[in-house]
Design an enzyme around this catalytic site. Structure first.
Site, mmCIF file in Angstrom:
data_model
loop_
_atom_site.group_PDB
_atom_site.id
_atom_site.type_symbol
_atom_site.label_atom_id
_atom_site.label_comp_id
_atom_site.label_asym_id
_atom_site.label_seq_id
_atom_site.Cartn_x
_atom_site.Cartn_y
_atom_site.Cartn_z
ATOM 1 N N TYR A 1 44.739 29.750 53.835
ATOM 2 C CA TYR A 1 43.873 30.933 53.713
ATOM 3 C C TYR A 1 42.424 30.552 54.036
ATOM 4 O O TYR A 1 41.754 31.202 54.843
ATOM 5 C CB TYR A 1 43.984 31.517 52.295
ATOM 6 N N SER B 1 34.611 33.968 52.548
ATOM 7 C CA SER B 1 34.860 33.645 51.134
ATOM 8 C C SER B 1 34.160 32.351 50.758
ATOM 9 O O SER B 1 33.993 31.450 51.597
ATOM 10 C CB SER B 1 36.366 33.472 50.945
ATOM 11 N N LYS C 1 39.601 31.565 57.228
ATOM 12 C CA LYS C 1 38.217 32.067 57.093
ATOM 13 C C LYS C 1 37.258 31.224 57.938
ATOM 14 O O LYS C 1 36.374 31.755 58.615
ATOM 15 C CB LYS C 1 37.777 32.058 55.621
HETATM 16 P P1 NAD Z 1 42.893 43.500 49.548
HETATM 17 O O1 NAD Z 1 44.196 42.840 49.786
HETATM 18 O O2 NAD Z 1 42.763 44.412 48.381
HETATM 19 O O3 NAD Z 1 42.426 44.308 50.858
HETATM 20 C C1 NAD Z 1 42.759 43.894 52.144
HETATM 21 C C2 NAD Z 1 43.407 45.085 52.840
HETATM 22 O O4 NAD Z 1 43.744 44.730 54.179
HETATM 23 C C3 NAD Z 1 44.681 45.550 52.156
HETATM 24 O O5 NAD Z 1 44.589 46.933 51.889
HETATM 25 C C4 NAD Z 1 45.784 45.250 53.172
HETATM 26 O O6 NAD Z 1 46.816 46.211 53.110
HETATM 27 C C5 NAD Z 1 45.023 45.249 54.481
HETATM 28 N N1 NAD Z 1 45.568 44.387 55.539
HETATM 29 C C6 NAD Z 1 45.874 43.074 55.488
HETATM 30 N N2 NAD Z 1 46.337 42.663 56.672
HETATM 31 C C7 NAD Z 1 46.305 43.729 57.513
HETATM 32 C C8 NAD Z 1 46.647 43.939 58.869
HETATM 33 N N3 NAD Z 1 47.159 42.954 59.627
HETATM 34 N N4 NAD Z 1 46.466 45.160 59.409
HETATM 35 C C9 NAD Z 1 45.971 46.174 58.664
HETATM 36 N N5 NAD Z 1 45.649 46.050 57.373
HETATM 37 C C10 NAD Z 1 45.809 44.835 56.792
HETATM 38 O O7 NAD Z 1 41.812 42.351 49.471
HETATM 39 P P2 NAD Z 1 40.291 42.450 49.009
HETATM 40 O O8 NAD Z 1 40.174 41.764 47.702
HETATM 41 O O9 NAD Z 1 39.791 43.810 49.166
HETATM 42 O O10 NAD Z 1 39.634 41.495 50.092
HETATM 43 C C11 NAD Z 1 39.069 42.008 51.271
HETATM 44 C C12 NAD Z 1 38.623 40.870 52.137
HETATM 45 O O11 NAD Z 1 37.721 40.046 51.394
HETATM 46 C C13 NAD Z 1 39.752 39.940 52.586
HETATM 47 O O12 NAD Z 1 39.472 39.517 53.901
HETATM 48 C C14 NAD Z 1 39.650 38.767 51.626
HETATM 49 O O13 NAD Z 1 40.133 37.583 52.204
HETATM 50 C C15 NAD Z 1 38.150 38.695 51.398
HETATM 51 N N6 NAD Z 1 37.780 38.083 50.126
HETATM 52 C C16 NAD Z 1 38.236 38.643 48.973
HETATM 53 C C17 NAD Z 1 37.898 38.047 47.753
HETATM 54 C C18 NAD Z 1 38.403 38.617 46.447
HETATM 55 O O14 NAD Z 1 38.372 37.914 45.427
HETATM 56 N N7 NAD Z 1 38.835 39.852 46.383
HETATM 57 C C19 NAD Z 1 37.110 36.898 47.724
HETATM 58 C C20 NAD Z 1 36.654 36.367 48.931
HETATM 59 C C21 NAD Z 1 36.999 36.974 50.128
HETATM 60 C C1 UD1 Z 2 40.243 32.106 43.931
HETATM 61 C C2 UD1 Z 2 40.811 31.561 45.215
HETATM 62 C C3 UD1 Z 2 39.707 31.449 46.254
HETATM 63 C C4 UD1 Z 2 38.959 32.764 46.430
HETATM 64 C C5 UD1 Z 2 38.411 33.163 45.062
HETATM 65 C C6 UD1 Z 2 37.661 34.456 45.104
HETATM 66 C C7 UD1 Z 2 42.623 30.107 44.425
HETATM 67 C C8 UD1 Z 2 43.080 28.690 44.273
HETATM 68 N N1 UD1 Z 2 41.403 30.268 44.961
HETATM 69 O O1 UD1 Z 2 39.425 31.135 43.422
HETATM 70 O O2 UD1 Z 2 40.248 31.076 47.472
HETATM 71 O O3 UD1 Z 2 37.903 32.615 47.340
HETATM 72 O O4 UD1 Z 2 39.510 33.302 44.154
HETATM 73 O O5 UD1 Z 2 38.555 35.506 45.121
HETATM 74 O O6 UD1 Z 2 43.339 31.042 44.134
HETATM 75 N N2 UD1 Z 2 41.956 30.694 35.812
HETATM 76 C C9 UD1 Z 2 42.627 30.428 34.643
HETATM 77 N N3 UD1 Z 2 43.799 31.094 34.414
HETATM 78 C C10 UD1 Z 2 44.342 31.992 35.290
HETATM 79 C C11 UD1 Z 2 43.647 32.256 36.492
HETATM 80 C C12 UD1 Z 2 42.462 31.575 36.730
HETATM 81 O O7 UD1 Z 2 42.172 29.638 33.815
HETATM 82 O O8 UD1 Z 2 45.428 32.548 35.020
HETATM 83 C C13 UD1 Z 2 40.665 30.013 36.046
HETATM 84 C C14 UD1 Z 2 40.625 29.175 37.317
HETATM 85 O O9 UD1 Z 2 41.057 27.877 37.051
HETATM 86 C C15 UD1 Z 2 39.138 29.268 37.675
HETATM 87 C C16 UD1 Z 2 38.733 30.661 37.187
HETATM 88 O O10 UD1 Z 2 39.698 31.024 36.225
HETATM 89 O O11 UD1 Z 2 38.391 28.316 36.959
HETATM 90 C C17 UD1 Z 2 38.714 31.690 38.296
HETATM 91 O O12 UD1 Z 2 39.967 31.676 38.947
HETATM 92 P P1 UD1 Z 2 40.347 32.714 40.104
HETATM 93 O O13 UD1 Z 2 40.087 34.091 39.622
HETATM 94 O O14 UD1 Z 2 41.727 32.391 40.558
HETATM 95 O O15 UD1 Z 2 39.272 32.433 41.230
HETATM 96 P P2 UD1 Z 2 38.902 31.042 41.980
HETATM 97 O O16 UD1 Z 2 39.566 29.888 41.379
HETATM 98 O O17 UD1 Z 2 37.428 30.977 42.066
#
Ligand code: NAD
Ligand code: UD1
Length: 338
Positions: free
Chosen positions: A148, A124, A152
Site C-alpha cells: 500500500y 499518506s 503511494k
Molecule cells: P475509502 O475506502 O473510504 O474511500 C476510497 C473510495 O475509493 C471508496 O469509496 C472506494 O469504493 C473507491 N475506490 C477504490 N478503488 C477504486 C477504483 N478502482 N475505482 C473507483 N473507485 C474506487 O478510503 P478513505 O479513508 O476515504 O481514503 C481516501 C484516500 O485517502 C485513499 O487514497 C487512501 O489511501 C488515502 N488515505 C486515507 C487515510 C485514512 O486513514 N483514511 C490515511 C492516509 C491516506
Molecule cells: C495506519 C496504517 C497506515 C495509514 C494510517 C493512517 C497500518 C499498519 N498502517 O497506521 O498505513 O497511513 O493508518 O490511516 O495499518 N492500535 C491499537 N489497537 C488496534 C488498532 C491500532 O493499539 O486495534 C494502535 C496502533 O498500534 C497505533 C495506533 O493505534 O499505535 C493507531 O493505529 P491505526 O489507526 O491502525 O493507524 P496507524 O498505525 O497510524
C-alpha cells in the site's frame, strides 16, 4: 466550476464533497463502491441540499471514465480512489498495484487527453516509513514498508515526472496523518464495507459493546506511556485542507507534497481516555504484543501546510471523539455500523 472527485462516496471523499459543494463547486463523483455505500449520496444531499452527479465506475475502466470527460467540463480532479488496507495489501499486492497504480495512470492519461491538468492526490504519512523521526517533514526520504505504502510513493513519483514533462500540470499530494471523527451533523462518518483495522473504529465497537475489549498493540514503546503515538486529525479539518489545496492548485502550477496533520502526537491510552470522556462509556483494553510494521511515534511537521495553503487544524482529540461517538450512536448508523 466542476470538480471530479474519485472515491467521493468514501470516508474522506464524502466529507470533502460536502465542503466542495458548500464552497460553490459543482461535484461529479466517480466511485465503484468497493469500499463505500451509495447511501452516502443521501447524506451529502441531506447536509448540502445538493445531490452530486454520480458514476458507479471503476478507474480501471478507461473507456467509461473517459466518457465522463466528454460529458462534463472538468476543471480539476480530487483523487481519493485507492484501496487502503495495509494488511490486505501485503496479502494481495497485485490487487493493490493494479487498482491504485493502473487506476491512477488511467485517470492521468484521460486527464491529459482532455487537457485537465489540476489534481490533488491522497497520499499518506505511511510514505515516511519507519526510519524518520517525528516531526515528519515533507523533504525527508521516503520509504514504504508494505505494498500500500509503495503505491503511494510510486504515484507521488509519477505525478512529479508528469510535471517535469509538462509544466502546465498543477499537482498537490496531500500526506494525511490519521483522519478520524465524523461530520458535525453525524449524518456522515466512516462506515466502510467490512471490518475495521484502525484504532478509532475499534474503540467505537468496544464502547458500543459489539466487541468486549480493545487490543492495545504494544505497551513498551519509547513513548511517555509506552503506547504508540499518532497525529489524529479531524475529518472536517482534513476536508478543509482539500479546499485550500484545490484553491492553490487552480491558481498555481507545480508539484508539491504537503502534510495534513495537527502537529500533535496522542498515545493510544490518551485516545482511550478521550473517548471514554466523550462517550461516558468504559473502553476495556488489554496490552498486547506490538503490531508488525508499526512505528512508536508519528506526527507531522505542519509548517508547509500553513505556509503554502494557509491551512491548520482547528479541532482536538476531544472534538474528534465526540463527533465519532455522535455518529456511531445515531440510530441508523448504530444498526449497521460494521
Ligand atoms: P475509502 O475506502 O473510504 O474511500 C476510497 C473510495 O475509493 C471508496 O469509496 C472506494 O469504493 C473507491 N475506490 C477504490 N478503488 C477504486 C477504483 N478502482 N475505482 C473507483 N473507485 C474506487 O478510503 P478513505 O479513508 O476515504 O481514503 C481516501 C484516500 O485517502 C485513499 O487514497 C487512501 O489511501 C488515502 N488515505 C486515507 C487515510 C485514512 O486513514 N483514511 C490515511 C492516509 C491516506
Ligand atoms: C495506519 C496504517 C497506515 C495509514 C494510517 C493512517 C497500518 C499498519 N498502517 O497506521 O498505513 O497511513 O493508518 O490511516 O495499518 N492500535 C491499537 N489497537 C488496534 C488498532 C491500532 O493499539 O486495534 C494502535 C496502533 O498500534 C497505533 C495506533 O493505534 O499505535 C493507531 O493505529 P491505526 O489507526 O491502525 O493507524 P496507524 O498505525 O497510524
Amino acid at each position: 466550476m466542476k470538480i471530479l472527485v474519485t472515491g467521493g462516496t468514501g470516508y474522506v471523499g464524502s466529507h470533502t464533497t460536502v465542503l466542495l459543494i458548500q464552497e460553490g463547486y459543482e461535484v461529479v463523483i466517480l466511485d465503484n463502491l468497493c469500499n463505500s455505500k451509495v447511501e452516502v449520496l443521501d447524506g451529502i444531499e441531506k447536509i448540502t441540499g445538493v445531490r452530486p452527479e454520480f458514476y458507479n465506475l471503476d478507474l480501471l475502466n478507461y473507456e467509461d471514465v473517459n466518457k465522463i470527460f466528454d460529458k462534463h467540463v472538468i476543471e480539476g480532479v480530487v483523487h481519493f480512489a485507492n484501496l487502503k488496507a495495509v494488511g490486505e495489501s501485503v496479502r494481495m499486492p497485485l490487487l493493490y498495484y493494479n487498482n491504485n497504480i493502473t487506476g491512477t495512470i488511467n485517470l492521468l492519461q484521460i486527464m491529459k487527453k482532455n487537457n485537465v491538468k489540476n489534481i490533488i492526490f491522497s497520499s499518506s504519512a505511511t510514505v515516511y516509513g519507519i526510519n524518520n523521526t517525528s516531526p515528519l517533514v515533507e523533504a525527508m526520504p521516503l520509504c514504504a514498508t508494505n505494498p500500500y505504502g509503495t503505491t503511494k510513493i510510486i504515484i507521488e513519483n509519477i505525478l512529479q515526472d508528469l510535471y517535469a514533462s509538462d509544466d502546465a500540470w498543477s499537482v498537490v499530494s496531500l500526506r494525511y496523518f490519521n483522519p478520524i471523527g465524523a461530520h458535525e451533523s453525524a449524518i456522515l462518518g466512516e462506515n466502510p464495507n467490512g471490518a475495521p483495522s484502525n484504532l478509532l473504529p475499534y474503540i467505537a465497537l468496544v464502547a458500543t459493546e459489539k466487541l468486549d475489549h480493545l487490543s492495545v498493540f504494544g505497551g513498551d514503546y519509547d513513548t511517555a506511556d509506552g503506547t504508540g503515538v499518532r497525529d489524529y486529525v479531524h475529518i472536517m479539518d482534513l476536508a478543509r485542507g482539500h479546499i485550500k489545496a484545490l484553491e492553490y492548485v487552480l491558481a498555481n502550477r507545480g508539484v508539491e507534497a504537503i502534510n495534513l496533520g495537527t502537529g500533535n502526537g496522542t498515545s493510544v491510552l490518551e485516545v482511550i481516555a478521550a473517548f471514554e470522556k466523550a462517550s461516558g462509556k468504559k473502553v476495556e483494553y488489554k496490552i498486547c504484543p506490538r503490531r508488525e510494521g508499526d512505528v512508536a511515534t508519528s506526527f507531522a511537521d505542519v509548517a508547509k501546510a500553513k505556509k503554502i495553503l494557509g491551512w491548520e487544524a482547528t479541532k482536538d482529540i476531544n472534538d474528534m471523539c465526540m463527533d465519532l461517538w455522535k455518529f456511531v450512536t445515531k440510530a441508523d448508523t448504530a444498526e449497521n455500523y460494521y
